[in-house]
Design an enzyme around this catalytic site. Structure first.
Site, PDB file in Angstrom:
ATOM      1  N   GLU A 111      67.616   4.940 -13.382  1.00 22.61           N
ATOM      2  CA  GLU A 111      67.373   4.552 -14.776  1.00 22.61           C
ATOM      3  C   GLU A 111      65.867   4.636 -14.975  1.00 22.61           C
ATOM      4  OE1 GLU A 111      70.397   1.647 -16.595  1.00 22.61           O
ATOM      5  OE2 GLU A 111      69.704   0.722 -14.757  1.00 22.61           O
TER       6      GLU A 111
ATOM      7  N   CYS B 151      62.218  -0.366 -21.488  1.00 15.92           N
ATOM      8  CA  CYS B 151      62.423   1.089 -21.515  1.00 15.92           C
ATOM      9  C   CYS B 151      63.104   1.539 -22.799  1.00 15.92           C
ATOM     10  CB  CYS B 151      63.233   1.527 -20.302  1.00 15.92           C
ATOM     11  SG  CYS B 151      64.759   0.599 -20.129  1.00 15.92           S
TER      12      CYS B 151
ATOM     13  N   LYS C  36      64.481  -4.341  -3.040  1.00 12.23           N
ATOM     14  CA  LYS C  36      63.027  -4.483  -3.160  1.00 12.23           C
ATOM     15  C   LYS C  36      62.647  -4.638  -4.631  1.00 12.23           C
ATOM     16  CE  LYS C  36      59.379  -1.831  -3.897  1.00 12.23           C
ATOM     17  NZ  LYS C  36      58.415  -2.802  -4.444  1.00 12.23           N
TER      18      LYS C  36
ATOM     19  N   GLU D   6      55.242   8.301 -22.322  1.00 11.28           N
ATOM     20  CA  GLU D   6      55.584   6.876 -22.288  1.00 11.28           C
ATOM     21  C   GLU D   6      54.329   6.036 -22.052  1.00 11.28           C
ATOM     22  OE1 GLU D   6      57.793   5.213 -18.918  1.00 11.28           O
ATOM     23  OE2 GLU D   6      59.048   4.143 -20.338  1.00 11.28           O
TER      24      GLU D   6
END
Ligand code: NDP
Length: 452
Positions: A247, A281, A172, A385
């Site tokens: 991750e 990231c 997905k 973040e």
């Protein structure tokens, strides 16, 4: 563009419910096409197909699977320009970046794993008079869930090793960026890839991603995405004893020591901060700089950041395009406002209201690269973040203080150290509680790079 459909058992299908969602060009706000809005029923159909195909695919030899990876790499390479165009359209990233990174890496990922397999020795070892043989067997059906920042790059990074090891797949992509996953499915279809081995189900995370993670037949999950989602995935998969690879997010430090040759490294620092509008990231979103060179650094850094060409992603000269969506733009802007509320000073950039990008669609999710100084390194803006083109800069007065600042985050994904003395850089890197630290480079994964 034609509607994006699910790919299940070697054929393209609309969602069983008939529902669709829209994928939008973030540079214009225009709808590109509709996408199947699937649910657990579609996931069940895809999983049944993958389960059915698992025995025959798992029985193929490693050589046959390597040959498939090479065929897929060749097919994608022949269409690299199409991949770059689709990725730029769907994500708002500059076409030059999409060519250099997304298209090239997607091909390279299939080639990397084909080569990797060829280089693996057969492992046997003697122990107490018996010989042990190490066999690597397929897990079975695996679920692959990917985010929107590097869509085919990250999907191919999961698909290639899963296929290589004889697993079958239910994948997905992010519903924000389904176009290149669809392109991969079409490429496999054109190659007459065995039906059921690769299945693709489009839709929202809570409706499709969650159903993949929950499905009892899916025995391993590889997920890349935000930390909050990762927690939900882990909480679902762990009690089912699934193999799990996560991750997740990053809030990475870029550390500039007092001997760093600023003019030489400025391009690297800007790249580390703003590649893909800061939506990698591994991007360095906290710049820690020795107070002895802080002021001169700020002048040079702000000049270099202001020289970045921000604009229409389809133009060759554009270096920074949009962020992924208007919603994400609003989230990034809320952090810029928070940074100012927390006592920061805007050194360049700002929100779309205070520092608009000119010559682009007003419906586009454009932001200027933004640098905020004067913040406490422990404040929210400097520790959460943001995943956008926003960097905070903090001065330190000793290496010990820099280590404390670099480690003062819940994230430990990546970082970089910049210095004229590589040994000093390595010594500093070892003190960072961080998975990967580059010295005098960033996101350098090629052989011969100086990172660690
Ligand atoms: P999200 O976590 O929101 O989504 C990632 C994927 O998970 C999407 O396909 C999403 O679908 C799906 N998803 C959402 N909810 C669930 C659920 N309950 N169960 C299963 N799947 C679900 O991340 P973003 O797409 O916003 O990507 C940005 C994030 O990814 C950043 O935090 C970034 O740091 C991280 N990232 C990490 C990388 C790494 O290697 N460490 C590399 C790249 C990105 P949907 O889109 O429909 O919500």
């Amino acid at each position: 563009m034609k509607p994006v459909l699910n790919y299940i058992n070697g054929a393209f299908h609309p969602a069983l419910s008939g529902q669709t969602l829209e994928t939008v060009n973030p540079a214009t706000g225009e709808v590109i096409t509709t996408v199947a809005r699937s649910n657990a029923d579609d996931v069940a159909a895809a999983t049944a197909a993958a389960n059915e195909a698992a025995t025959s695919w798992g029985a193929t030899t490693m050589e046959e699977r390597i040959a498939w990876l090479e065929r897929i790499a060749d097919a994608l390479e022949a269409e690299a320009e199409t991949i770059a165009q689709l990725e730029s359209l769907d994500t708002g990233k500059p076409i030059a970046l999409a060519r250099k990174v997304d298209a090239a890496r997607s091909v390279a990922n299939f080639r990397f794993f084909a080569t990797y397999a060829k280089e693996q020795p057969e492992v046997t070892f003697a122990d107490h008079g018996a010989v042990n043989h190490v066999h690597r067997s397929p897990v079975g059906v695996v679920g692959l869930i990917t985010p929107w920042n590097l869509p085919l790059y990250l999907l191919s990074w999961k698909v290639a090793p899963a296929l290589l090891m004889g697993n079958t797949i239910v994948a997905k992509p992010s519903e924000l960026t389904p176009l290149t996953a669809d392109f991969l499915a079409k490429s496999l279809d054109r190659l007459d890839f065995p039906p059921g081995v690769f299945n693709l189900v489009h839709g929202y995370g809570p409706e499709v991603g969650q159903a993949i993670v929950e499905h009892p037949i899916i025995r391993a999950i590889s997920f890349t995405g935000g930390t909050a989602t990762g927690k939900i995935v882990a909480a679902t998969a762990a009690p089912m004893f699934k193999k799990l690879s996560l991750e997740l997010g990053g809030k990475n430090a870029t550390v500039i020591l007092d001997d760093a040759p600023l003019d030489d490294i400025m391009d690297g620092l800007v790249r580390a901060s703003f590649t893909n509008s800061g939506q990698v990231c591994l991007c360095g979103s906290r710049v820690l700089v020795d107070s002895k060179i802080h002021d001169v650094f700020i002048t040079k850094f702000v000049n270099a950041v202001e020289a970045l060409q921000v604009g229409d992603p389809s133009l060759e000269a554009t270096q920074m395009g949009t962020v992924i969506s208007k919603d994400h733009q609003a989230k990034v802007e809320s952090y810029i406002r928070l940074g100012l509320e927390e006592g920061g000073t805007l050194l360049t950039g700002g929100t779309s209201e205070t520092a608009p990008v000119t010559g682009v669609s007003q419906e586009g999710a454009f932001l200027r690269p933004t640098v905020i100084g004067g913040l406490d390194a422990a404040c929210q803006t400097a520790t959460e973040e943001i995943f956008g083109p926003v960097v905070t800069v903090h001065a330190f007065s000793s290496e010990d203080e820099a280590v404390t600042m670099a480690n003062a985050t819940e994230y430990g994904l990546a970082g970089s150290v910049w210095t004229a003395d590589v040994e000093r850089g390595h010594a500093f890197a070892k003190r960072m509680e961080t998975g990967i630290v580059w010295v005098n480079t960033w996101l350098n994964r090629e052989k011969g790079g100086r990172g660690r």
